[in-house]
Design a protein around this motif. Structure first.
Motif, PDB file in Angstrom:
ATOM      1  N   GLU A  41      20.273  87.720  50.769  1.00  0.00           N
ATOM      2  CA  GLU A  41      19.077  87.734  51.613  1.00  0.00           C
ATOM      3  C   GLU A  41      18.640  86.330  52.019  1.00  0.00           C
ATOM      4  OE1 GLU A  41      16.192  89.801  49.363  1.00  0.00           O
ATOM      5  OE2 GLU A  41      17.174  91.777  49.519  1.00  0.00           O
ATOM      6  N   THR A  42      19.098  85.296  51.344  1.00  0.00           N
ATOM      7  CA  THR A  42      18.678  83.917  51.662  1.00  0.00           C
ATOM      8  C   THR A  42      19.362  83.443  52.944  1.00  0.00           C
ATOM      9  OG1 THR A  42      18.448  83.459  49.296  1.00  0.00           O
ATOM     10  CG2 THR A  42      18.576  81.549  50.780  1.00  0.00           C
ATOM     11  N   PRO A  43      18.631  82.892  53.891  1.00  0.00           N
ATOM     12  CA  PRO A  43      19.270  82.354  55.117  1.00  0.00           C
ATOM     13  C   PRO A  43      20.240  81.229  54.777  1.00  0.00           C
ATOM     14  CG  PRO A  43      16.905  82.606  55.406  1.00  0.00           C
ATOM     15  CD  PRO A  43      17.160  82.822  53.955  1.00  0.00           C
ATOM     16  N   LYS A  44      21.224  81.034  55.657  1.00  0.00           N
ATOM     17  CA  LYS A  44      22.253  80.033  55.394  1.00  0.00           C
ATOM     18  C   LYS A  44      21.701  78.614  55.400  1.00  0.00           C
ATOM     19  CE  LYS A  44      26.093  82.783  57.161  1.00  0.00           C
ATOM     20  NZ  LYS A  44      27.238  82.838  58.118  1.00  0.00           N
ATOM     21  N   ASP A  45      20.659  78.350  56.191  1.00  0.00           N
ATOM     22  CA  ASP A  45      20.121  76.993  56.233  1.00  0.00           C
ATOM     23  C   ASP A  45      19.332  76.643  54.977  1.00  0.00           C
ATOM     24  OD1 ASP A  45      18.217  78.845  56.760  1.00  0.00           O
ATOM     25  OD2 ASP A  45      17.194  77.678  58.329  1.00  0.00           O
ATOM     26  N   ARG A 103      20.393  77.795  51.805  1.00  0.00           N
ATOM     27  CA  ARG A 103      21.227  77.956  50.622  1.00  0.00           C
ATOM     28  C   ARG A 103      21.559  76.601  49.975  1.00  0.00           C
ATOM     29  NH1 ARG A 103      25.600  82.693  52.366  1.00  0.00           N
ATOM     30  NH2 ARG A 103      24.026  84.351  52.631  1.00  0.00           N
ATOM     31  N   GLY A 104      21.683  75.519  50.780  1.00  0.00           N
ATOM     32  CA  GLY A 104      21.948  74.194  50.211  1.00  0.00           C
ATOM     33  C   GLY A 104      20.832  73.714  49.309  1.00  0.00           C
ATOM     34  N   PRO A 105      19.561  73.694  49.801  1.00  0.00           N
ATOM     35  CA  PRO A 105      18.468  73.294  48.902  1.00  0.00           C
ATOM     36  C   PRO A 105      18.356  74.185  47.668  1.00  0.00           C
ATOM     37  CG  PRO A 105      17.755  73.232  51.186  1.00  0.00           C
ATOM     38  CD  PRO A 105      19.103  73.852  51.186  1.00  0.00           C
ATOM     39  N   LEU A 106      18.670  75.481  47.831  1.00  0.00           N
ATOM     40  CA  LEU A 106      18.573  76.376  46.676  1.00  0.00           C
ATOM     41  C   LEU A 106      19.616  76.017  45.624  1.00  0.00           C
ATOM     42  CD1 LEU A 106      17.249  78.844  45.409  1.00  0.00           C
ATOM     43  CD2 LEU A 106      18.892  80.284  46.617  1.00  0.00           C
ATOM     44  N   LEU A 107      20.836  75.685  46.067  1.00  0.00           N
ATOM     45  CA  LEU A 107      21.853  75.275  45.116  1.00  0.00           C
ATOM     46  C   LEU A 107      21.473  73.955  44.438  1.00  0.00           C
ATOM     47  CD1 LEU A 107      25.174  76.111  47.025  1.00  0.00           C
ATOM     48  CD2 LEU A 107      24.265  77.236  44.982  1.00  0.00           C
ATOM     49  N   PHE A 108      20.898  73.008  45.197  1.00  0.00           N
ATOM     50  CA  PHE A 108      20.450  71.738  44.603  1.00  0.00           C
ATOM     51  C   PHE A 108      19.370  71.968  43.558  1.00  0.00           C
ATOM     52  CE2 PHE A 108      17.626  68.033  44.594  1.00  0.00           C
ATOM     53  CZ  PHE A 108      18.519  67.056  44.212  1.00  0.00           C
ATOM     54  N   LEU A 109      18.429  72.872  43.829  1.00  0.00           N
ATOM     55  CA  LEU A 109      17.375  73.174  42.866  1.00  0.00           C
ATOM     56  C   LEU A 109      17.946  73.800  41.608  1.00  0.00           C
ATOM     57  CD1 LEU A 109      14.365  73.323  42.159  1.00  0.00           C
ATOM     58  CD2 LEU A 109      14.266  75.532  43.365  1.00  0.00           C
ATOM     59  N   ALA A 110      18.909  74.731  41.763  1.00  0.00           N
ATOM     60  CA  ALA A 110      19.502  75.378  40.586  1.00  0.00           C
ATOM     61  C   ALA A 110      20.273  74.369  39.749  1.00  0.00           C
ATOM     62  CB  ALA A 110      20.423  76.511  41.037  1.00  0.00           C
ATOM     63  N   ALA A 111      21.002  73.449  40.400  1.00  0.00           N
ATOM     64  CA  ALA A 111      21.745  72.434  39.649  1.00  0.00           C
ATOM     65  C   ALA A 111      20.797  71.496  38.911  1.00  0.00           C
ATOM     66  CB  ALA A 111      22.653  71.653  40.597  1.00  0.00           C
ATOM     67  N   SER A 112      19.654  71.139  39.515  1.00  0.00           N
ATOM     68  CA  SER A 112      18.667  70.277  38.863  1.00  0.00           C
ATOM     69  C   SER A 112      18.094  70.940  37.616  1.00  0.00           C
ATOM     70  CB  SER A 112      17.545  69.921  39.837  1.00  0.00           C
ATOM     71  OG  SER A 112      18.072  69.282  40.991  1.00  0.00           O
TER      72      SER A 112
END
Length: 565
Positions: free
Chosen positions: A58-62, A64-73
């Motif tokens: 459901e997350t838009p493609k634009d 997904r990058g910040p979401l991955l950065f937040l999860a890695a942090s």
């Protein structure tokens, strides 16, 4: 060379398999109990993973990058914090356990408000029947507790009572049929009309169990039943009333159903049968079903007092001695049946005295099927002739020894016109159609353990063989194949059971009606046939001129047969 013994698994396979199955079931239950936490956590992890995949989709493609950065942090911070990985694993397991819990709503332990009101209403209605003023500790009292009187109960999906156990005081006269009938009528009215109830009375335990019966199947068509010679299937009943089932081959899928089997012959205790019902209740269907089952093993003689042509499909068939629809033909046929019964008795007696087995022509069963014989009694009284039912006295009294069986079908409004020999010797009884309990008791000799309903399908009723229990009965669908209202499936089922037509000795032929010819042409692949009518020489002596028992066997013509009319 010595023969090696068989393994125990082959010699005692059923017990070994049952024991192994029980051990496997016990092991599976134990494993389920031990591994229940692991199963719950696994289910929770699967649900969390599914929720994460759906959130990622459901997350838009634009974004997904910040979401991955937040999860890695977050993962980096947790890894650097003391005891962070351990706390993360504990948190994940707790969330998985919470998500994997069983979310099925628990069934209510007791009845709901509407069910409580039904049980309380039943309890209050039973107070006048089970209570007395002299009882120091009454079980039934107005405003009392129904929990003590109803120890077990079940409800169906609609909220009505499906099964109910009722306790009553020891002083209630449960051995009196009238007292039982009053309670049964009350329960069938209060628990829900339009259903059939079975009442199981436990006199020793002072309890009665009320169970709602499922409707009997009405889609069973005429077919060859797996029975022995001398056994006739009257219909089908409830599985708890009989200890036998019959496989059905006619239909979409095979199944086993419990039958009501009537046994005839020299050792039968109920050699003759009486079927009673209202017009359209299925008595003629029952006679056709009996005729189709007995034709492979014996000969039949049909006397149709209704004159509606219900048995025209049997005319001229192999094993059918005659189908009489007129007064003269019926009298001649019944006179021949009486003489034939005496001839068989004399021939069997001579064979026994000589030490020989009974002749073959005396061992083949002879069936006399009479539909509404009181109609001929009325016509005979109008013409000043003797009652044709008087000619049934010899077949009824001596038919069991002579392999002669009499089946009488009559309507309720003409029961009083039946003669005493017919009433006394027809100990197998069938009642079809809706009828009150008093009428059922007068015909069957006992009240059924179920409550009759006002509207029943054709062929539905009760059966009792001698002094046995009263069974619910559904007659197999055996309609007249020449009737336009008959379905094609039932028509073909009946036509397949009919034996081939036989050419009579005199060669007389009658034209077939248009409807009968069309139905027969469809059954024979388009080949039209003609009905044949046999008119052998029949006895014309009056009913009171029957030969005595000491007359030799050649005094009664052995080849005398009834006419077909």
């Amino acid at each position: 060379m010595a023969r090696r013994p068989l393994p125990r698994i082959l010699s005692n396979g059923s017990a070994q398999l049952a024991r192994s199955r029980e051990l496997a079931r016990t092991a599976a239950d134990s494993a389920t109990d031990v591994l229940h936490p692991l199963i719950t956590v696994s289910r929770g992890l699967r649900r969390l993973a599914a929720a994460g995949r759906s959130r990622w989709a459901e997350t838009p493609k634009d974004r997904r990058g910040p979401l991955l950065f937040l999860a890695a942090s977050v993962i980096l911070v947790v890894a650097l914090v003391p005891y962070g990985p351990l706390l993360a694993v504990v948190t994940l397991m707790a969330a998985a356990a919470w998500q994997g819990r069983d979310r099925t709503p628990a069934a209510p332990e007791g009845p709901d408000e509407s069910q409580i009101q039904r049980l309380q209403a039943l309890y209050e209605a039973l107070v006048p029947y089970f209570a007395t003023a002299e009882d120091p500790s009454p079980l039934y009292v107005h405003g009392g507790e129904w929990e003590k009187a109803f120890p077990s109960y079940e409800f169906d999906a609609s909220g009505r009572v499906h099964q109910l156990e009722i306790r009553y005081p020891a002083y209630f006269p449960d051995s009196e049929p009238r007292a039982r009938a009053r309670v049964e009528h009350l329960l069938s009215s209060k628990a829900g009309r339009g259903r059939e109830y079975h009442f199981a009375w436990d006199e020793e335990g002072n309890a009665v169990t009320v169970t709602v019966l499922v409707p009997l199947p009405t889609d069973i068509a005429a077919q060859r039943f797996v029975t022995a010679p001398g056994e006739t299937v009257l219909g089908f009943t409830d599985p708890f009333q009989v200890q036998r089932t019959l496989p059905l081959t006619h239909g979409e899928e095979p199944r086993d159903v419990p039958p009501v089997v009537w046994r005839t012959g020299a050792r039968s205790t109920e050699p003759h049968l009486l079927a009673v019902g209202h017009p359209g209740s299925g008595t003629s269907t029952l006679l056709r079903s009996i005729a189709l089952q007995t034709l492979p093993h014996g000969d039949i003689l049909v006397v149709d007092g209704g004159g509606t042509g219900e048995y025209a499909c049997l005319t001229g068939r192999d094993g059918v001695l005659g189908v009489e629809v007129g007064l003269s033909g019926a009298v001649a046929a019944l006179e021949w049946a009486a003489h034939e019964t005496e001839r068989r008795l004399i021939a069997m007696n001579h064979a026994r005295q000589a030490g020989d087995p009974a002749p073959a022509d005396t061992r083949r069963p002879l069936w006399i099927l009479l539909d509404r014989p009181t109609a001929f009694s009325h016509l005979a009284a109008t013409d000043g002739r003797p009652d044709p039912q008087a000619l049934l006295q010899v077949p009824l009294r001596h038919g069991r020894a002579a392999q002669v069986t009499v089946v009488v079908a009559e309507q309720f409004d003409s029961l009083d016109a039946l003669t005493d020999p017919v009433r006394q010797h027809t100990r197998a009884r069938v009642v079809l159609g809706a009828a009150p309990l008093d009428l059922l008791e007068s015909v069957l000799g006992s009240r059924p353990h179920t409550t009759p309903v006002d509207h029943v399908p054709p062929g539905r009723g009760y059966a009792r063989l001698g002094t046995g229990p009263v069974h619910r009965l559904q007659v197999p669908a055996t309609p007249d194949p020449y009737d336009d209202a008959t379905s094609e499936a039932h028509r073909q089922a009946v036509l397949e059971l009919l034996p081939p037509r036989s050419t009579p000795a005199d060669g007389e032929h009658l034209p077939v009606p248009a409807e009968a010819a069309a139905a027969e042409a469809r059954s024979d692949g388009g080949t039209a046939v003609t009905l044949t009518k046999a008119v052998p020489q029949a006895q014309s002596a009056p009913a009171d001129a029957l030969p005595p028992a000491d007359v030799p066997s050649d005094a009664v013509p052995a080849d005398a047969a009834p006419r077909t009319g």
